[in-house]
Design a protein around this motif. Structure first.
Motif: not given
Length: 981
Positions: A251-269
């Motif tokens: 669950k902790e890994i999934d949470r970090l992955i989701k945060e990383n995904k959101d961060l990358r998406k925000s950076l691209m936007l």
């Protein structure tokens, strides 16, 4: 008056104090409630003072001020407990408050179980804060035992409060796992009898609003059970804890992955909005995949030249091989079937991390969003179509690989190759040798000494029915690069398989093969519509409650797709680091050998590969098509004139001139000529002229190409390509459709004109007639000579003899010439009487021939006679222009033949001029455009280029180019790999 109040002070503390004071002292008392647990004295203008103190501070205050009056103690819900004896007050308060804390509740419950779970108590204690300071304040063990007896006696009479009470009253603990366990236990047992007590005053009065004290002691039955099998229960608890830890970790890994995904998406936007784009470095796995692609194109047989690692997924058909791969990819990307062969060709999947879960093919720019079901369906359909397209006619499987890249958050970086499942029997719908072809394909991929073999075995089937394990044991007898995966473990457990048998499989004792690691996975419930997340949840739930796990058959490190995927990825990169430099050195040596061979074989030529040679040939061909513009108008018109007369001379003599020449007078001659010329110009002539123009244009281009071959610097390697380009351009080139109509108008008007204006035109017409008649006569004589055989001179000088047919032709010719000598104005056809006479005369000489034989001979004899007569007429009319101007009156000379040839010559000249204008203005440019299109098509068709540009020089240059590319990519990858280290 002083008052001592001890407890944890929350937001309702002040209200409880005021309520208690009003009950014992109705007069108004002001007080201030602190928001911490430290010792605090609050005084007001009244005579009363209130001491608010924490539990720990209470004991210190007691030791420091033993003689100080402290008569009141605040209980739950605002009740004041009046205590008589200070020692009893302190002891009772300490015990009650300590027991109300969750850690002491747990300790109290565990004490009741005794020594049966002493080790568990020690483990729990290590998670709690240091409690050594309480030892000096704890009462004697007999007092504790007496208290526990009173608590257990009250447990059978009391029940737990309503559900939800614990979430509202239990204090917030730092350890979230402990609080969650207490809350879940509370909610499950709400309303049942429990070991809880109420706070009581000195007289034994029970207050309605006191906080219950929870005990975790076992009931009699459960205690007895734990005493019977303590080891089993302790093992279950430890296993449960390990599973919970794994779940929390995931669950902790999934949470970090989701945060990383959101961060990358925000950076691209943000980059899109700002208009600036960062240059993203190519990932390590993508670089490695490019190296494998180059190697696959260099040598698709996976021989010793290609020893780089990749994960080869092998297994029996329907063993769950593709499902395991989908679990690693975290998307259902492969076609689905029920008991039929779905994987018909190798599928190379490159896994890499990325902000979005997408997939794409190597030869396509389209990306499939794996979070959308519509894109998943489209991807599966595309994979199925590519597999069917790669399979040849009459075949079931194909050696051609399908390359795919999958990116997504949390994916393990590696390269996997999914192969068709091994079969035991060929069905009627399969091609012959399908079974052997699949085995050969699987062996070919496993022969790579650095290929990681992911061996998939169906756990729901008998081990004796396995085909893949024997094959794997042959290719990797030591098991240094094999990982064994047992699928469908849930079915194996539900079918009540022998646990010892499964354990022996996972310990490598049942099958003859060996492996580095053994894993058990669950890849679904048999429902093809289940998502990957649903399958993961089912797998997690199964292993958490599995009897095989609880009985010790399955180890935690052997369970689940996640553990297996991480192990495969770790082994993959370990082997990559160990072998990639050796592979780079091998290609460096190969490059040196090839360069040395080139210098010795082609010392004065550049190292041009097939693509570079094609570009050079393309430039040469385009230069040659431009050279068409250097031809003069006179050269174009002469070419059109000569070719047009060659194509139309036979029709003119046979259909126009010969019939008109047999007329009785000049009037009928001219009328016949006008009619036939008009029919010719309306129907056949324009189309024939367009064909002549098309052929002439391509012939002139071919002459330029052939002329280039005579140059000193000509390279023969381009000849085959140029010929193919010319033929392809001929097939695509179409003349302008309007050209035929414009030519028709010009030709009709030209042929209608019969007036020769000057002597020069007359002489030109006579000359044209003489040349054409002589050429026609020569052709007729050659044909007649061929029919009658060699003459006497040839027979003596060239040792030739006549055949019987030659003699018959000669005799028939002599008889027919007698007829023409007797009747010079004879028509072009023989009547039946003449045929009979000729045949009888030949029979008299002992020659038997048919009427067709006589007619065929007459055709050539008469034309030879007619052309000789026309040639004589031409000589007579050479000086007849004067009589022509006078209308040939009283001259006895008829030169209508010359006028006819003048009309024909003028038509040919005007038509040639018109065709030349069409070529220069339109058709040459159209041909250049078509040749460019053909060259572009050839450039995109690698197979065609391989056929047209071939030879030892091309092959050596191609191999040298590929080796250089592979070496450069390997060095680039090694450099990036060292940086990552």
């Amino acid at each position: 008056m002083s008052m001592l109040i001890c407890g944890r002070f929350g937001p309702h503390c002040e209200r409880y104090i005021q309520q208690a004071l009003r009950r014992h002292h109705p007069q108004q008392v002001r007080c201030t409630v602190p928001r911490n647990h430290a010792l605090f004295k609050s005084s007001s203008s009244s005579q009363q003072s209130i001491f608010l103190i924490s539990e720990r501070g209470l004991w210190r205050l007691h030791n420091a001020h033993k003689n100080r009056s402290s008569r009141y103690l605040l209980s739950a819900r605002g009740h004041l407990l009046v205590l008589g004896n200070q020692r009893n007050v302190v002891t009772w308060t300490r015990i009650t408050k300590a027991l109300m804390r969750p850690r002491n509740i747990i300790i109290t419950g565990l004490v009741g179980t005794g020594a049966l779970i002493s080790q568990k108590i020690e483990a729990v204690k290590r998670q709690f804060p240091d409690l050594d300071w309480m030892k000096e304040y704890l009462p004697e063990s007999e007092a504790v035992r007496s208290l526990m007896n009173s608590i257990q006696s009250a447990a059978s009479q009391l029940s737990l409060p309503e559900k939800g009470f614990i979430s509202n009253h239990l204090p917030k603990l730092k350890d979230a796992a402990v609080i969650e366990g207490i809350k879940s236990w509370w909610e499950e047992n709400a309303g049942k009898n429990s070991a809880s007590v109420l706070s009581e005053d000195q007289t034994g009065t029970t207050h309605k609003n006191t906080v219950p004290l929870i005990g975790f002691g076992r009931s009699g039955a459960s205690a007895a059970s734990s005493k019977k099998n303590p080891e089993k229960e302790r093992l279950e608890q430890v296993q449960e804890e390990m599973i919970q830890i794994q779940i929390r970790y995931q669950k902790e890994i999934d949470r970090l992955i989701k945060e990383n995904k959101d961060l990358r998406k925000s950076l691209m936007l943000k980059e899109v909005k700002s208009g600036r784009k960062r240059s993203m470095r190519k990932s390590l796995i993508d670089m490695y995949s490019d190296v494998l692609d180059e190697l696959e194109r260099y040598d698709s047989s996976y021989n010793t030249q290609d020893n780089l690692p990749r994960v080869v997924v092998v297994g029996d058909q329907s063993s769950g091989k593709t499902s395991v791969l989908e679990m690693i990819v975290q998307a259902r990307i492969f076609p689905r079937g029920s008991g039929e062969m779905m994987t018909r060709s190798p599928v190379k999947v490159t896994l890499s991390e990325g902000p979005y879960h997408v997939a794409s093919f190597k030869d396509s720019s389209r990306e499939f969003d794996l979070t959308k079901e519509s894109d998943l369906a489209a991807l599966r359909k595309e994979v199925e179509l590519r597999m069917k397209a790669s399979v040849g006619d009459g075949e079931t499987v194909s050696q051609e690989s399908i390359a795919m890249t999958v990116k997504g958050p949390g994916l393990q970086r590696m390269v996997l190759v999914d192969l068709p499942g091994i079969i035991s029997t060929e069905t009627s719908v399969m091609a012959p040798e399908t079974k052997n072809n699949i085995r050969k394909m699987v062996k070919g991929h496993m022969e790579n000494p650095n290929a990681i073999i992911l061996c998939i075995q169906d756990g729901a089937l008998d081990a004796e029915r396995s085909n893949v394990t024997d094959l794997v044991s042959q290719m990797d007898p030591t098991g240094k690069r094999t990982i064994f995966v047992l699928t469908k473990v849930d079915l194996a457990e539900s079918n009540l398989y022998n646990p010892d048998r499964i354990k022996s499989i996972l310990e490598g004792r049942l099958f003859p093969m060996k492996a580095l690691g053994y894993f058990a996975v669950v890849t679904g419930r048999g429902n093809q519509n289940d998502s990957i997340q649903e399958i993961k949840n089912y797998e997690e739930h199964f292993f958490r409650n599995s009897k095989l796990f609880k009985d010790g058959v399955l180890k935690p490190t052997q369970m689940g797709t996640q553990s297996m995927s991480m192990a495969v990825s770790e082994l993959f990169w370990k082997m990559v680091r160990e072998t990639v430099e050796q592979q780079a050195d091998a290609f460096k040596a190969t490059r040196f050998n090839l360069e040395t061979e080139w210098k010795n074989t082609f010392p004065r030529q550049r190292e041009l590969d097939r693509e570079e040679l094609f570009e050079k040939a393309k430039g040469d061909i385009l230069d040659e098509i431009i050279n068409l513009g250097q031809l003069t108008p006179k050269q174009w018109e002469e070419a059109f004139y000569n070719k047009l007369w060659d194509r139309s001379s036979s029709y003119f003599f046979e259909s126009i001139y010969l019939p008109a020449a047999q007329t009785e007078n000049s009037g009928v001659f001219n009328t016949t000529v006008d009619i036939k010329l008009k029919q010719w110009a309306d129907n056949m002539l324009p189309k024939k002229c367009v064909e002549v123009g098309w052929d002439t244009l391509h012939d002139e281009f071919l002459k330029i190409v052939e002329k280039d071959k005579k140059n000193k610097g000509h390279d023969e390697i381009f000849d085959q390509l140029k010929v193919a380009v010319i033929e392809a351009s001929k097939n695509k080139h179409q003349w302008d459709s309007k050209a035929e109509d414009s030519l028709r108008v010009i030709q009709v008007n030209t042929l209608e004109d019969r007036s020769v204006t000057d002597k020069q035109q007359w002489d030109s017409a006579v000359k044209f007639m003489e040349e054409t008649v002589k050429a026609r006569l020569q052709q007729t004589q050659e044909k007649m000579k061929e029919l009658t055989g060699p003459g006497k001179w040839e027979q003596w000088t060239h040792w030739k003899t006549k055949t019987q047919d030659h003699r018959n032709r000669g005799a028939a010719k002599g008889e027919l010439e007698k007829i023409l000598s007797a009747e010079p104005d004879h028509k072009s056809n023989l009547n039946s009487d003449e045929l009979t006479t000729v045949r009888r005369n030949l029979q008299t000489n002992g020659i038997e021939v048919t009427n067709d034989f006589i007619r065929e001979t007459w055709y050539h004899v008469y034309r030879q006679f007619f052309l000789n007569k026309a040639l004589g007429q031409c000589q007579e009319c050479r000086k007849g222009f004067y009589y022509y101007q006078k209308g040939f009156s009283d001259s006895g000379l008829e030169c209508n033949d010359v006028v006819l040839f003048w009309r024909l010559q003028r038509m040919l000249q005007i038509t040639s001029n018109a065709l030349r204008q069409q070529v220069i203005n339109n058709e040459a440019r159209r041909l250049e455009r078509i040749i460019k299109e053909v060259l572009d098509e050839f450039g995109e068709d690698r197979e065609t280029l391989t056929k047209l540009l071939t030879g030892p020089r091309v092959q050596l240059a191609e191999e040298l180019k590929k080796v250089r590319q592979i070496q450069e990519k390997l060095e680039e990858f090694i450099q990036a790999l060292n940086k990552e280290k």
